[in-house]
Write a protein that holds these residues in place. Structure first.
Motif, short mmCIF file in Angstrom:
data_model
loop_
_atom_site.label_atom_id
_atom_site.label_comp_id
_atom_site.label_asym_id
_atom_site.label_seq_id
_atom_site.Cartn_x
_atom_site.Cartn_y
_atom_site.Cartn_z
N LYS B 59 0.96 -1.17 0.09
CA LYS B 59 0.10 0.02 -0.03
C LYS B 59 0.87 1.13 0.01
CE LYS B 59 -4.25 -1.52 1.98
NZ LYS B 59 -5.53 -0.35 1.41
N ALA B 63 0.60 4.36 -2.43
CA ALA B 63 0.60 5.66 -2.07
C ALA B 63 1.42 6.66 -2.81
CB ALA B 63 0.60 5.50 -0.64
N ARG B 66 0.47 7.28 -6.21
CA ARG B 66 -0.69 8.23 -6.38
C ARG B 66 -0.33 9.55 -5.94
NH1 ARG B 66 -5.02 9.28 -2.72
NH2 ARG B 66 -4.15 7.96 -1.30
N LYS B 67 0.48 9.78 -5.06
CA LYS B 67 0.73 11.30 -4.45
C LYS B 67 1.89 11.74 -5.52
CE LYS B 67 -1.07 10.27 0.11
NZ LYS B 67 -0.49 9.71 1.39
N ARG B 115 -7.06 -0.09 -8.46
CA ARG B 115 -7.66 1.21 -8.01
C ARG B 115 -7.36 2.49 -8.32
NH1 ARG B 115 -9.74 -0.41 -2.27
NH2 ARG B 115 -9.03 1.74 -1.58
N GLN B 118 -8.35 2.39 -12.45
CA GLN B 118 -9.88 2.86 -12.81
C GLN B 118 -10.16 4.33 -13.04
OE1 GLN B 118 -12.42 3.33 -10.59
NE2 GLN B 118 -11.11 3.94 -8.72
N LYS B 119 -9.36 5.04 -12.17
CA LYS B 119 -9.70 6.35 -12.19
C LYS B 119 -9.71 7.01 -13.67
CE LYS B 119 -8.95 7.87 -7.55
NZ LYS B 119 -8.23 8.91 -6.89
N LYS B 121 -9.38 5.27 -16.00
CA LYS B 121 -10.11 4.24 -17.29
C LYS B 121 -9.26 3.79 -18.05
CE LYS B 121 -15.08 4.17 -16.78
NZ LYS B 121 -15.92 3.29 -17.19
N GLU B 160 -13.47 -8.84 -14.14
CA GLU B 160 -13.99 -7.56 -13.35
C GLU B 160 -13.11 -6.35 -13.56
OE1 GLU B 160 -13.22 -8.68 -9.27
OE2 GLU B 160 -13.89 -10.56 -9.20
N PHE B 164 -13.37 -0.83 -16.60
CA PHE B 164 -12.55 0.02 -16.25
C PHE B 164 -11.50 0.35 -17.27
CE2 PHE B 164 -13.45 -1.75 -11.73
CZ PHE B 164 -14.41 -1.11 -11.82
#
Lengths: 98, 233
Positions: B59, B63, B66-67, B115, B118-119, B121, B160, B164
């Motif tokens: 994780k 992080a 992402r950041k 995760r 998907q933002k 796509k 699944e 996305f």
């Protein structure tokens, strides 16, 4: 921390753009899922947004869709208000006191 | 910033190191990870320490992405371990270790990558399988079973994550001369190669060629696929 105003309402705002939905309203009784709420994939993506915001605000990485949440008689994912209560409970358990 | 961001697990050595250098050379920003430090120092390369089955450490990698990087285009779930042993002599601790790295690690990285992806796509996830699974290699029961799990995981994740814009595919190398097969006896390797349609060792380029194809933007209609190298079916 006020989970509704600091986490969930901003997530609702973000969801408008990201999930292209205006189904969620920034009120405690706004339903999250089903009639008047999100569809199942929308809910999954909204939970991801919420978990990110919790982590950014508190440095606590919560997994909201846990066995604990799923086994409750009344789902924490019913409304924004019930989700806020559940998040607060989880944060307290994790020792977050902010 | 329009450089694609590519995360490769297990980049300290072997195929992972090769892939990190390859995608850096292609202009990607590459995030690599391993349990130990890396001596790869290059513009656009970020190395983080993590055991791929350690959820907290994984994780933390995401992080950072992402950041600090803001996006993730590609995930190559390269990290994997093997252990050659007869079932009668295989300790349960070995089973745990192999499944932790190969199955849990692949799942954790795929989950966290999806995760992020998907933002936007958009995303490409490539997992590693092995010819040991279809060849049902004696002495590789747990390794082959763990990779069979990765293959099935790949196929279900593909379904699944398709809504996305994320594709999930896998490549199954033949033996490549890396540490993974260091302890496999020569006669075992020779016997294995003889069962391939093209009986030679794989090269990192062979594996990368398939990964390149899966990562292409134009491969957006290619998902849930697994390509075995060397003519193993």
């Amino acid at each position: 921390m006020d989970v509704l105003t600091e986490i969930l309402y901003p997530a609702v705002e973000e969801a408008k753009g990201l999930l292209e939905t205006d189904k969620l309203q920034p009120t405690p009784d706004s339903p999250l899922f089903g009639d008047g709420g999100l569809d199942s994939m929308g809910l999954v993506r909204f939970i991801v947004l919420v978990e990110e915001r919790i982590e950014d605000a508190t440095d606590v990485a919560l997994t909201l869709a846990s066995d604990k949440a799923m086994s409750r008689r009344s789902s924490p994912f019913a409304t924004l208000g019930s989700l806020a209560e559940y998040i607060q409970e989880c944060l307290t358990e994790e020792g977050y006191g902010g | 910033m329009d450089r694609p961001v590519t995360l490769v697990t297990g980049t300290r050595k072997g195929l992972g190191r090769y892939l990190a250098e390859r995608y850096l050379a292609q202009g990607h920003v590459v995030v690599g990870c391993s349990r130990d430090a890396s001596d790869l120092a290059a513009d656009g390369y970020h190395h983080l320490l993590a055991d791929v089955a350690d959820e907290r450490a994984v994780k933390a990698i995401f992080a950072f992405i992402r950041k600090d990087l803001g996006r993730l285009d590609n995930l190559i779930n390269n990290a994997g371990i093997a252990s050659m042993n007869h079932t009668l002599l295989t300790p349960l601790a070995t089973v745990d270790r192999i499944f932790d790295t190969n199955v849990k690690g692949t799942f954790l990285f795929a989950r966290e990558a999806a995760r992020l992806m998907q933002k936007r796509k958009y995303g490409r996830i490539v997992n590693m399988t092995t010819v040991a699974t279809p060849l049902m290699l004696e002495g590789e029961a747990i390794y082959a079973a763990s990779k069979a799990a990765v293959l099935n995981l790949t196929q279900v994740l593909a379904r699944e994550l398709a809504p996305f814009g994320i594709t999930v595919n896998a490549v199954g190398p033949t033996p490549v001369k890396t540490d993974l097969i260091r302890s496999v006896p020569k006669e075992k390797l020779d016997a294995l190669l003889a069962r391939q349609a093209i009986p030679r060792f794989g090269e990192p380029e062979d594996v990368a060629n398939v990964i390149d194809f899966f990562l292409r933007k134009e491969s957006d209609f290619v998902t849930a696929q697994n390509i075995y190298l060397g003519g193993v079916a």
